[in-house]
Design an enzyme around this catalytic site. Structure first.
Site, PDB file in Angstrom:
ATOM      1  N   ARG A  61     -17.699 -32.974  32.444  1.00  0.00           N
ATOM      2  CA  ARG A  61     -19.280 -32.690  32.738  1.00  0.00           C
ATOM      3  C   ARG A  61     -19.683 -31.091  32.915  1.00  0.00           C
ATOM      4  NH1 ARG A  61     -18.386 -30.192  36.385  1.00  0.00           N
ATOM      5  NH2 ARG A  61     -20.669 -29.938  36.709  1.00  0.00           N
ATOM      6  N   GLY A  62     -20.865 -31.178  32.901  1.00  0.00           N
ATOM      7  CA  GLY A  62     -21.128 -29.635  32.683  1.00  0.00           C
ATOM      8  C   GLY A  62     -21.614 -29.480  31.125  1.00  0.00           C
ATOM      9  N   ALA A  63     -23.003 -28.929  31.205  1.00  0.00           N
ATOM     10  CA  ALA A  63     -23.360 -28.699  29.603  1.00  0.00           C
ATOM     11  C   ALA A  63     -22.522 -28.033  28.709  1.00  0.00           C
ATOM     12  CB  ALA A  63     -24.629 -28.058  29.959  1.00  0.00           C
TER      13      ALA A  63
ATOM     14  N   ARG B 104     -24.931 -38.690  26.712  1.00  0.00           N
ATOM     15  CA  ARG B 104     -25.661 -38.051  27.825  1.00  0.00           C
ATOM     16  C   ARG B 104     -27.099 -37.594  27.085  1.00  0.00           C
ATOM     17  NH1 ARG B 104     -22.930 -35.095  32.692  1.00  0.00           N
ATOM     18  NH2 ARG B 104     -25.111 -35.929  33.980  1.00  0.00           N
TER      19      ARG B 104
ATOM     20  N   GLN C  96     -20.444 -33.101  43.003  1.00  0.00           N
ATOM     21  CA  GLN C  96     -19.858 -32.125  42.421  1.00  0.00           C
ATOM     22  C   GLN C  96     -19.797 -30.756  43.166  1.00  0.00           C
ATOM     23  OE1 GLN C  96     -22.376 -33.888  41.346  1.00  0.00           O
ATOM     24  NE2 GLN C  96     -22.508 -34.119  38.928  1.00  0.00           N
TER      25      GLN C  96
ATOM     26  N   ASP D  25     -28.726 -27.389  32.342  1.00  0.00           N
ATOM     27  CA  ASP D  25     -28.519 -28.368  31.334  1.00  0.00           C
ATOM     28  C   ASP D  25     -29.427 -28.033  30.109  1.00  0.00           C
ATOM     29  OD1 ASP D  25     -27.281 -29.620  33.661  1.00  0.00           O
ATOM     30  OD2 ASP D  25     -26.527 -30.804  32.018  1.00  0.00           O
TER      31      ASP D  25
ATOM     32  N   ASN E 130     -31.993 -28.936  35.672  1.00  0.00           N
ATOM     33  CA  ASN E 130     -30.468 -28.749  36.254  1.00  0.00           C
ATOM     34  C   ASN E 130     -30.153 -30.063  37.295  1.00  0.00           C
ATOM     35  OD1 ASN E 130     -28.000 -27.492  36.380  1.00  0.00           O
ATOM     36  ND2 ASN E 130     -28.435 -26.837  38.671  1.00  0.00           N
ATOM     37  N   LYS E 131     -29.028 -30.185  37.715  1.00  0.00           N
ATOM     38  CA  LYS E 131     -28.684 -30.931  38.527  1.00  0.00           C
ATOM     39  C   LYS E 131     -29.856 -31.386  39.653  1.00  0.00           C
ATOM     40  CE  LYS E 131     -25.865 -33.185  38.344  1.00  0.00           C
ATOM     41  NZ  LYS E 131     -26.188 -34.600  37.633  1.00  0.00           N
TER      42      LYS E 131
HETATM   43  O1  MRU Z   1     -23.991 -34.192  35.835  1.00  0.00           O
HETATM   44  P1  MRU Z   1     -23.306 -32.808  35.760  1.00  0.00           P
HETATM   45  O2  MRU Z   1     -22.291 -32.846  36.372  1.00  0.00           O
HETATM   46  O3  MRU Z   1     -22.881 -32.961  34.193  1.00  0.00           O
HETATM   47  O4  MRU Z   1     -24.511 -31.602  35.903  1.00  0.00           O
HETATM   48  C1  MRU Z   1     -24.037 -30.487  35.768  1.00  0.00           C
HETATM   49  C2  MRU Z   1     -24.949 -29.512  36.074  1.00  0.00           C
HETATM   50  O5  MRU Z   1     -26.184 -29.844  36.455  1.00  0.00           O
HETATM   51  C3  MRU Z   1     -24.647 -28.134  35.912  1.00  0.00           C
HETATM   52  O6  MRU Z   1     -25.161 -27.147  36.845  1.00  0.00           O
HETATM   53  C4  MRU Z   1     -25.018 -27.618  34.408  1.00  0.00           C
HETATM   54  O7  MRU Z   1     -24.581 -28.592  33.276  1.00  0.00           O
HETATM   55  C5  MRU Z   1     -24.529 -26.266  33.935  1.00  0.00           C
HETATM   56  S1  MRU Z   1     -22.807 -26.261  33.855  1.00  0.00           S
HETATM   57  C6  MRU Z   1     -22.271 -24.948  33.407  1.00  0.00           C
END
Ligand code: MRU
Length: 359
Positions: A55-57, A98, A205, A246, A256-257
């Protein structure tokens, strides 16, 4: 001595490519268990992305790039045109895992268009080219993270309290992270600061990943529940916010999250700078504004069940938007690999990409 180089050998690796196989660290089990899973099929990779094992972009983009090679590794006996058609089909499949992180579709488009640029060659050669491109995306991400670290570190001064949300750390990228890259570099340069990590409901997270990885690196990190953010700002503990994203729209709106928007509004109220760190691969100039960013809606079970334990009555209604959009006017600056873009962000982003073309 400050040297802007961080010892990355102790950092957790979310993605590894070893002996032509893809391995992913299952982040859903952290911090209690470290399980690294070999990805045998494209379905494994799709599920790993969907279930947030990876996970994470940026990490999603890298994993999907390798995942595309996993998808077609046994199909090199096909005619090249059939092989290419299969690659496109599997890229679309991986892209469907996703929706908000633009790095996923960016990586799939890049892999496919790179392959399509080759008008000759056997399917085995095309496969090799895909592997090479996936490795290149992975390596470039390491360099992008190092760049964000270098650009963002001077923002961090001795004694600061820095709030972050979710995990935009090493785990969410190839290494170093985006929001955390300036923290790692600042720490390496001997700057003393505190990080406040919001736990980030529903999937935690911040609690499970950010607090863990920063502590492991020796950075002073304090875990907060999400609803403590306002109090911590009101009582003077927070001097700056740095989060990841993201997708950044062309006008500088930032997805973002879920929960990031609330933090940004609070930061504005209390006059606290709010920075977003991201590589250029997370900026989507094709998406005009935040209203056009698709927001992933996840299962309500993620709200009603915490770490396997149901906390709400059966049949409780829920909503589970996984991301929110922070309007550009709340963003002090976007920390990229080569500069900090400041308001007006829309114009800044255009100039940033024009500069890249001329590089
Ligand atoms: O749902 P996730 O855990 O994939 O969400 C991740 C985030 O929101 C991060 O802040 C974003 O992807 C940046 S990662 C460098």
């Amino acid at each position: 001595m400050p040297n802007n180089t961080v010892d990355v050998t102790q950092m957790p690796l979310s993605i590894e490519w070893k002996n032509a196989e893809l391995y992913l660290l299952d982040q859903t089990l952290l911090p209690h268990e470290t399980v690294i899973e070999k990805q045998n099929t494209v379905e494994d990779v799709w599920q790993a992305i969907k279930q947030l094992k990876v996970r994470g972009a940026p990490a999603i983009g890298i994993a999907a790039a390798y995942g595309l090679t996993v998808a077609v590794k046994n199909d090199t006996g096909l005619e090249p045109n059939d092989f290419k058609a299969l690659v496109k089909e599997k890229a679309a499949y991986l892209d469907s895992a996703r929706s908000t992180a633009v790095n996923l579709s960016w990586a799939m488009r890049r892999m496919v268009s790179h392959m399509e640029g080759l008008t000759s060659g056997s399917s085995a050669e095309l496969y090799d080219v895909l592997v090479k491109e996936a490795k290149k995306i992975h390596q470039e991400d390491r360099e992008l993270c190092a760049g964000m670290g270098k650009m963002g570190a001077p923002l961090i001064k001795d004694g600061m309290g820095i709030m972050t949300h979710c995990n935009a750390g090493a785990l969410a990228t190839s290494i170093l992270g985006t929001a955390t890259a300036p923290m790692y570099v600042g720490h390496d340069n001997g700057i003393e600061f505190k990080v406040y990590s919001n736990e980030t409901r529903p999937l935690l997270q911040g609690a499970r990943l950010t607090s863990w990885e920063l502590k492991k690196a020796g950075i002073d990190v304090t875990l907060l529940t999400d609803n403590m953010a306002a109090h911590m700002m009101a009582t003077g503990h927070i001097d700056m916010v740095i989060v990841g994203t993201d997708r950044v729209a062309a006008n500088g709106d930032v997805a973002n999250k879920i929960g990031t928007l609330g933090v940004a509004i609070l930061a504005k109220y209390y006059g606290i700078p709010f920075y977003v760190a991201c590589p250029s691969s997370t900026v989507d100039m094709e998406t005009a504004t935040g209203d056009d960013i698709p927001i992933e809606e996840r299962s309500g079970d993620e709200v009603t069940v915490i770490m396997g334990k149901r906390i709400a009555a059966q049949d409780t209604q829920t909503r589970c938007p996984a991301f929110d959009v922070t309007p550009n006017e709340l963003v002090t600056g976007i920390i990229t690999e080569s500069e900090i873009i400041r308001a007006p962000l829309g114009q800044g982003l255009i100039k940033f990409f024009e500069g890249k073309k001329n590089d």
